[in-house]
Design an enzyme around this catalytic site. Sequence first.
Site, PDB file in Angstrom:
ATOM      1  N   LYS A 106       0.861  -1.196   0.000  1.00  0.00           N
ATOM      2  CA  LYS A 106       0.000   0.000   0.000  1.00  0.00           C
ATOM      3  C   LYS A 106       0.883   1.226   0.000  1.00  0.00           C
ATOM      4  O   LYS A 106       1.999   1.205   0.533  1.00  0.00           O
ATOM      5  CB  LYS A 106      -0.876   0.012   1.259  1.00  0.00           C
ATOM      6  CG  LYS A 106      -2.063   0.942   1.166  1.00  0.00           C
ATOM      7  CD  LYS A 106      -3.125   0.350   0.250  1.00  0.00           C
ATOM      8  CE  LYS A 106      -4.518   0.749   0.622  1.00  0.00           C
ATOM      9  NZ  LYS A 106      -5.499  -0.263   0.190  1.00  0.00           N
ATOM     10  N   ASP A 146      -6.883   4.064  -4.575  1.00  0.00           N
ATOM     11  CA  ASP A 146      -7.427   3.939  -3.216  1.00  0.00           C
ATOM     12  C   ASP A 146      -8.125   5.281  -2.944  1.00  0.00           C
ATOM     13  O   ASP A 146      -8.521   5.965  -3.898  1.00  0.00           O
ATOM     14  CB  ASP A 146      -6.297   3.610  -2.231  1.00  0.00           C
ATOM     15  CG  ASP A 146      -6.825   3.040  -0.912  1.00  0.00           C
ATOM     16  OD1 ASP A 146      -7.173   1.851  -0.883  1.00  0.00           O
ATOM     17  OD2 ASP A 146      -6.911   3.786   0.074  1.00  0.00           O
TER      18      ASP A 146
HETATM   19  N1  GLU Z   1      -7.344   0.057  -2.902  1.00  0.00           N
HETATM   20  C1  GLU Z   1      -8.134  -1.116  -3.109  1.00  0.00           C
HETATM   21  C2  GLU Z   1      -8.142  -1.978  -1.854  1.00  0.00           C
HETATM   22  O1  GLU Z   1      -7.949  -1.495  -0.771  1.00  0.00           O
HETATM   23  C3  GLU Z   1      -7.755  -1.884  -4.368  1.00  0.00           C
HETATM   24  C4  GLU Z   1      -6.355  -2.372  -4.432  1.00  0.00           C
HETATM   25  C5  GLU Z   1      -5.965  -2.962  -5.791  1.00  0.00           C
HETATM   26  O2  GLU Z   1      -6.768  -2.989  -6.696  1.00  0.00           O
HETATM   27  O3  GLU Z   1      -4.817  -3.387  -5.867  1.00  0.00           O
HETATM   28  O4  GLU Z   1      -8.449  -3.135  -1.891  1.00  0.00           O
END
Ligand code: GLU
Length: 418
Positions: A106, A146
């Site tokens: 992340k 996100d």
């Molecule tokens: N930000 C989204 C999550 O928290 C998607 C992450 C992604 O697609 O890699 O799951």
Amino acid sequence: MAGNANPFESLQSQIDEAATHLDIGDDVLERLKYPERVLETNLSIERDDGSLARFKAFRSQFNGDRGPYKGGIRYHPSVTRDEVKALSGWMVYKCAVVDIPYGGGKGGIVIDPAAYSDSELERVTRAFAAELRPFIGEDRDIPAPDVNTGQREMNWIKDTYELLENTTEPGVITGKALDSGGSEGRVEATGRSTMLTAREAFEYLGTDMEEATVAVQGYGNAGWIAANLLEDLGASIVAVSDSSGAIYAADGLDTRAVKDFKNETGSVSGYVDAEEEFSNDDLLTLDVDLVVPAALENAIDEALARDVEADVIVEAANGPITPKADAVLTDRDVHVFPDILANAGGVTVSYFEWVQNRQRFYWSEERVNDELETVIVDAFDALTDTYEEHDLENFRTAAYVVAIQRVVDAFEESGTFP
Ligand code: GLU
């Protein structure tokens, strides 16, 4: 935000709780509770007025035992190192619970995007992409959208990466616009898996969705789509909110009309057909059948949990319930279906996007939605089987039991180096 729990400590306590039901040594468990590495960087960009601005940014790569690190990048003034670490860990267990071949990562930039122009945001994003370049790649670490980021930011990151690497590699990032290698259904995917989880949960608990009343906290991408798809299933969406507050209509809101209103005015507050307006905390404690928190972490803390009236909570946001609130909700027989299953649609369709990018072969929206449904329903069934087999106290623990076992299996099959 109701609670102020440290999200990284929340993640670690969720892992500890699940581990009591698993045969895992303390040494291996220790490994599962910390990120492998965290990049902390300071981005400097020129503002439109010629002055310099500095932004702190992070990328946490939590665990890569099951595949490349995967997870979004958020832009928010409250981003912290511990928040990004926690979110990267939740990604590990999310990818494992839906059984897609990724680890977890992340990123985040400490920025209020509303305070900057589009060209300033582009410069910040490209500066971050340049910093991330040595750490990312379609087999290494694959960022995605996100909170407060979307197709536009993903396209900028892809473009910067491809320019610097002198290549075309659309699978380096997911959540792109369709013409830049994005996937059909990606924008709706998080809300869609929230709806699918709620649908399966109601069936499992023997409750009729067509008779259900629903409150949704947060009307961004995840919240609004979840509300809209639940309305399509026949549920009555009696309350929704955003950071401006909550709106309520006893006979149900027209979710599409509320979205149009928010697009025009910037918020849901003031929506003409609302009967009442109140706070986000009041929304979370409404006497409804289902509450969907779809905003940020720590929305429901211990005190608020004592006032929750809903029978079921399906988490569209990451980490909206603190561990202490979880314990209260378990005691009060409120069934919580956790984030790492309910919002996993986003990363699952990111996986489909990555597969399409690598094959240079693109799927129809119908195929994406069908494959997503299969993944979420299979994951739901694995979770409820584990819940019953181990006689677990709640569905979150069941999800972590499934996910941790999968990560440990991958780790033990590969061993350690050196
Ligand atoms: N930000 C989204 C999550 O928290 C998607 C992450 C992604 O697609 O890699 O799951």
